[in-house]
Design an enzyme around this catalytic site. Structure first.
Site, mmCIF file in Angstrom:
data_model
loop_
_atom_site.group_PDB
_atom_site.id
_atom_site.type_symbol
_atom_site.label_atom_id
_atom_site.label_comp_id
_atom_site.label_asym_id
_atom_site.label_seq_id
_atom_site.Cartn_x
_atom_site.Cartn_y
_atom_site.Cartn_z
ATOM 1 N N ARG A 104 0.837 -1.187 0.000
ATOM 2 C CA ARG A 104 0.000 0.000 0.000
ATOM 3 C C ARG A 104 0.880 1.249 0.000
ATOM 4 O O ARG A 104 1.716 1.423 0.878
ATOM 5 C CB ARG A 104 -0.924 0.007 1.216
ATOM 6 C CG ARG A 104 -2.058 1.042 1.123
ATOM 7 C CD ARG A 104 -3.061 0.837 2.235
ATOM 8 N NE ARG A 104 -3.713 -0.456 2.155
ATOM 9 C CZ ARG A 104 -4.728 -0.739 1.332
ATOM 10 N NH1 ARG A 104 -5.211 0.197 0.540
ATOM 11 N NH2 ARG A 104 -5.265 -1.937 1.307
ATOM 12 N N THR A 108 -0.714 7.684 -1.131
ATOM 13 C CA THR A 108 -2.024 7.589 -1.787
ATOM 14 C C THR A 108 -2.911 6.528 -1.132
ATOM 15 O O THR A 108 -4.126 6.522 -1.346
ATOM 16 C CB THR A 108 -1.856 7.224 -3.271
ATOM 17 O OG1 THR A 108 -1.309 5.892 -3.366
ATOM 18 C CG2 THR A 108 -0.917 8.201 -3.963
ATOM 19 N N ASP A 200 -2.959 -11.912 12.662
ATOM 20 C CA ASP A 200 -2.271 -11.741 11.385
ATOM 21 C C ASP A 200 -1.939 -13.118 10.820
ATOM 22 O O ASP A 200 -1.088 -13.840 11.355
ATOM 23 C CB ASP A 200 -0.985 -10.928 11.578
ATOM 24 C CG ASP A 200 -0.312 -10.580 10.267
ATOM 25 O OD1 ASP A 200 0.082 -11.509 9.533
ATOM 26 O OD2 ASP A 200 -0.182 -9.380 9.967
ATOM 27 N N ASP A 203 1.817 -13.754 9.841
ATOM 28 C CA ASP A 203 2.681 -13.949 11.005
ATOM 29 C C ASP A 203 2.486 -15.330 11.618
ATOM 30 O O ASP A 203 3.441 -15.982 12.037
ATOM 31 C CB ASP A 203 2.399 -12.875 12.062
ATOM 32 C CG ASP A 203 3.033 -11.540 11.722
ATOM 33 O OD1 ASP A 203 3.907 -11.501 10.843
ATOM 34 O OD2 ASP A 203 2.643 -10.526 12.339
#
Length: 209
Positions: A104, A108, A200, A203
């Site tokens: 990402r 923006t 996660d 992870d």
């Protein structure tokens, strides 16, 4: 029109209950992700095209059905999607495996493709995009867009756990794509994690938590 499929088979739900547990080890988590992906693959491929061929059994000739055309490609979204690959490859050994990586942009906030390697005949294959978690839907939607830009046409998305935000976004952005999840959780927290979720996934698969 794309459809959301929640696969509530008892075997999937049992394995998912162990997957969610914070005390589940990395080894067991990795095995469960693979097993759940394999079980989900049965449903996600239920309507794949087949063709009639003739073979000879030890007893007689018989007309049977096999997958038609170029068959299947799976495309895990790096890195957590890798945990779902082995379970599907064991089920469909002839499938081809692509990879797509996104990050990402900090300014923006838009997903940017940093890696994409797909089979040359991707346009002719039934494509299963893999990502354990469907949270905001941003990465999954972007990955599907990038695959379409590379010629992919027949695309399904398979995630272990989804949130309404993510499912809504993917179905709105890609009305031609069906979405398969093992569970649809209630919401995202302030950090963008699915609640109750499982933390996660990357992870927990790779032991980096």
């Amino acid at each position: 029109m794309g459809t959301l499929h929640v696969l509530n088979h008892p075997l999937i739900q049992h394995k998912l209950s162990i997957l969610r547990d914070k005390n589940t080890s990395v080894k067991e988590f990795r095995e469960l992700i693979s097993e759940i992906a394999s079980l989900m693959c049965f449903e996600a491929t239920r309507d794949m095209p087949t063709e009639e061929v003739e073979i000879e059994t030890p007893v007689a000739k018989a007309k049977v059905r096999r997958l038609a055309g170029k068959k299947m490609a799976i495309v895990p979204i790096l890195r957590a999607g890798l945990g779902m690959v082995d379970g599907i490859v064991q089920l469909v050994p002839g499938c081809k495996v692509g990879h797509i990586g996104l990050y990402r942009d900090p300014e923006t906030l838009e997903p940017v493709e940093y890696y994409c390697k797909l089979p040359n005949d991707i346009a002719d294959r039934e494509i299963l995009v893999l990502d354990p978690m469907l949270a905001t839907g941003g990465s999954a939607s972007a990955a599907i867009s990038f695959i379409k830009q590379h010629g992919g046409k027949h695309i399904r998305l398979m995630c272990v756990i989804g949130a309404p935000n993510g499912a809504d976004k993917v179905l709105a952005d890609h009305p031609d794509v069906d979405v398969y999840v093992a569970a649809m959780d209630s919401h995202l927290n302030e950090h963008g994690y699915i609640v109750p979720g499982l933390g996660d996934a990357g992870d927990r698969i790779f032991g980096t938590k």
